[in-house]
Design a protein around this motif. Sequence first.
Motif, PDB file in Angstrom:
ATOM      1  N   TYR A  57      19.304  -7.568   5.763  1.00 12.05           N
ATOM      2  CA  TYR A  57      19.624  -7.090   4.418  1.00 12.05           C
ATOM      3  C   TYR A  57      19.088  -8.043   3.359  1.00 12.05           C
ATOM      4  CZ  TYR A  57      22.360  -5.710   0.336  1.00 12.05           C
ATOM      5  OH  TYR A  57      22.746  -5.325  -0.927  1.00 12.05           O
ATOM      6  N   ASP A  58      18.520  -7.480   2.277  1.00 11.51           N
ATOM      7  CA  ASP A  58      17.916  -8.274   1.206  1.00 11.51           C
ATOM      8  C   ASP A  58      18.584  -7.919  -0.120  1.00 11.51           C
ATOM      9  OD1 ASP A  58      16.344  -9.554  -0.663  1.00 11.51           O
ATOM     10  OD2 ASP A  58      14.431  -8.773   0.086  1.00 11.51           O
ATOM     11  N   TRP A  59      19.558  -8.736  -0.538  1.00 16.15           N
ATOM     12  CA  TRP A  59      20.244  -8.463  -1.805  1.00 16.15           C
ATOM     13  C   TRP A  59      19.278  -8.477  -2.983  1.00 16.15           C
ATOM     14  CZ3 TRP A  59      23.912  -6.452  -4.591  1.00 16.15           C
ATOM     15  CH2 TRP A  59      24.035  -6.832  -5.932  1.00 16.15           C
ATOM     16  N   ARG A  60      18.324  -9.405  -2.975  1.00 18.88           N
ATOM     17  CA  ARG A  60      17.417  -9.509  -4.122  1.00 18.88           C
ATOM     18  C   ARG A  60      16.617  -8.222  -4.309  1.00 18.88           C
ATOM     19  NH1 ARG A  60      19.938 -13.046  -7.123  1.00 18.88           N
ATOM     20  NH2 ARG A  60      19.944 -15.166  -6.291  1.00 18.88           N
ATOM     21  N   ALA A  61      16.217  -7.583  -3.225  1.00 22.30           N
ATOM     22  CA  ALA A  61      15.505  -6.310  -3.345  1.00 22.30           C
ATOM     23  C   ALA A  61      16.414  -5.241  -3.943  1.00 22.30           C
ATOM     24  CB  ALA A  61      14.986  -5.868  -1.974  1.00 22.30           C
ATOM     25  N   GLU A  62      17.664  -5.207  -3.512  1.00 18.83           N
ATOM     26  CA  GLU A  62      18.615  -4.232  -4.042  1.00 18.83           C
ATOM     27  C   GLU A  62      18.959  -4.546  -5.498  1.00 18.83           C
ATOM     28  OE1 GLU A  62      19.612  -1.507  -2.222  1.00 18.83           O
ATOM     29  OE2 GLU A  62      18.079  -2.295  -0.864  1.00 18.83           O
ATOM     30  N   GLU A  63      19.074  -5.818  -5.815  1.00 23.29           N
ATOM     31  CA  GLU A  63      19.335  -6.246  -7.189  1.00 23.29           C
ATOM     32  C   GLU A  63      18.222  -5.774  -8.122  1.00 23.29           C
ATOM     33  OE1 GLU A  63      21.098 -10.410  -8.478  1.00 23.29           O
ATOM     34  OE2 GLU A  63      18.905 -10.551  -8.322  1.00 23.29           O
ATOM     35  N   ALA A  64      16.981  -5.892  -7.634  1.00 24.18           N
ATOM     36  CA  ALA A  64      15.835  -5.449  -8.433  1.00 24.18           C
ATOM     37  C   ALA A  64      15.889  -3.941  -8.678  1.00 24.18           C
ATOM     38  CB  ALA A  64      14.533  -5.836  -7.742  1.00 24.18           C
ATOM     39  N   LYS A  65      16.307  -3.182  -7.668  1.00 25.03           N
ATOM     40  CA  LYS A  65      16.440  -1.728  -7.844  1.00 25.03           C
ATOM     41  C   LYS A  65      17.498  -1.416  -8.902  1.00 25.03           C
ATOM     42  CE  LYS A  65      15.333  -0.645  -3.003  1.00 25.03           C
ATOM     43  NZ  LYS A  65      15.913  -0.119  -1.736  1.00 25.03           N
ATOM     44  N   LEU A  66      18.633  -2.091  -8.835  1.00 30.88           N
ATOM     45  CA  LEU A  66      19.696  -1.859  -9.813  1.00 30.88           C
ATOM     46  C   LEU A  66      19.236  -2.208 -11.223  1.00 30.88           C
ATOM     47  CD1 LEU A  66      22.710  -3.325  -7.792  1.00 30.88           C
ATOM     48  CD2 LEU A  66      22.292  -0.912  -8.290  1.00 30.88           C
ATOM     49  N   ASN A  67      18.425  -3.264 -11.329  1.00 28.30           N
ATOM     50  CA  ASN A  67      17.962  -3.713 -12.642  1.00 28.30           C
ATOM     51  C   ASN A  67      16.872  -2.825 -13.233  1.00 28.30           C
ATOM     52  OD1 ASN A  67      19.647  -5.924 -13.214  1.00 28.30           O
ATOM     53  ND2 ASN A  67      18.439  -7.289 -11.919  1.00 28.30           N
ATOM     54  N   GLN A  68      16.389  -1.864 -12.460  1.00 29.75           N
ATOM     55  CA  GLN A  68      15.465  -0.880 -13.028  1.00 29.75           C
ATOM     56  C   GLN A  68      16.179   0.057 -13.995  1.00 29.75           C
ATOM     57  OE1 GLN A  68      13.572   1.096  -9.728  1.00 29.75           O
ATOM     58  NE2 GLN A  68      12.502  -0.738  -9.042  1.00 29.75           N
ATOM     59  N   LEU A  69      17.500   0.115 -13.903  1.00 26.40           N
ATOM     60  CA  LEU A  69      18.302   0.931 -14.806  1.00 26.40           C
ATOM     61  C   LEU A  69      18.708   0.108 -16.026  1.00 26.40           C
ATOM     62  CD1 LEU A  69      20.599   2.527 -12.081  1.00 26.40           C
ATOM     63  CD2 LEU A  69      18.766   3.686 -13.319  1.00 26.40           C
ATOM     64  N   PRO A  70      18.619   0.676 -17.222  1.00 26.97           N
ATOM     65  CA  PRO A  70      18.979  -0.076 -18.442  1.00 26.97           C
ATOM     66  C   PRO A  70      20.486  -0.287 -18.527  1.00 26.97           C
ATOM     67  CG  PRO A  70      18.385   2.189 -18.977  1.00 26.97           C
ATOM     68  CD  PRO A  70      18.102   2.019 -17.523  1.00 26.97           C
ATOM     69  N   GLN A  71      20.899  -1.532 -18.402  1.00 26.82           N
ATOM     70  CA  GLN A  71      22.323  -1.866 -18.335  1.00 26.82           C
ATOM     71  C   GLN A  71      22.756  -2.651 -19.566  1.00 26.82           C
ATOM     72  OE1 GLN A  71      23.637  -3.073 -14.350  1.00 26.82           O
ATOM     73  NE2 GLN A  71      21.507  -2.812 -13.695  1.00 26.82           N
TER      74      GLN A  71
END
Length: 339
Positions: A57-71
């Motif tokens: 599992y790669d949290w950083r890859a998932e974090e990058a996906k989440l950060n594609q959304l404007p938060q």
Amino acid sequence: MSAPTQFTIAIDEAVLADIRERIRRYPWDELPDAGGWSCGTSLAYLRNLAAYWLDGYDWRAEEAKLNQLPQFHANIAGLPLHFIHVKGSGPKPQPLLPGHPIGPRSTAQLFNALMTEVLGYDSYLAQGGDWGAVVTGWLGYRHAVSCRAIHLNMVGLRSPEMAPETEAEKAWDAKYQALFRQEGAYLQLQATKPQSLAFAMMDSPVGIAGWIIEKFAAWSHVPRDPQSAPALGVRYTDDQLLTNIMIYLVTKSFATSTWMYRGFFMEQPIHMAAGTSVTVPTGIAAFPDPVYGPPPRSLVERGYNVTHWTDMPRGGHFAAMEEPGLFVEDLRAFARTLR
């Protein structure tokens, strides 16, 4: 109330290292095995998932996906809200509030303030499932001036008139009550003693994983073998499940996430007033949730202005994750009826 500020998820590496170390130290060989899924999450399944958690599992890859959304962050009534604001791309986009803290009635008030006072929308649509269905019900019931319609994939907020009357309604209610006696202990615990549960979970990534995975196993509309073991891989990847769990861990929010249950019972009233109903147009996506199955339409119509109803062929409690295509298309179909 503060203006929204942009936010990017960036979890400190020390937090991730601490989570990995606690998973690595988990005493698997000392844990008794109750056997399969009959008493909760399967030990074999969770141990395999934890192995992937450590080595694949790669949290950083998932974090990058989440950060594609404007938060964004905003402070409303002294409470910090973290939200995603994505503007529609259609010819006539409608502001839509899908949501998931405090009890659901107060959450609805915060979400309405977010949409109207912080983001400046005159009107919006709201969608909800799970606790979001209760919040969305309150939005349609108490904030109809600005919440012009709601779409639900679970019916949470009730009125006294929604008591079962017909044979079909009574049969549904009997099945619902039986399933709740079998599956509802989590709600009783989180609603009455959330702090005691928090002590147990605060330092245990594996414990939180076991608690959450059991709900995915019980509530998802997935194939099951003769021993009732769920084929979770049919609907979810390991990365999806682990990212869901990790959001609780990296934000240290498992404890406060259970406060919604406590807040629900502390807030009064918890139902609509007698003789009243949700009058805004209501769309229902009736997914075959194995535990919280949809009520008959006749029962729902005594509490909601149902203008759109779809009996879904598949998909369970986590509809947007299990069947995103069916979920989105039904939401769009309902929105088109409002133009």
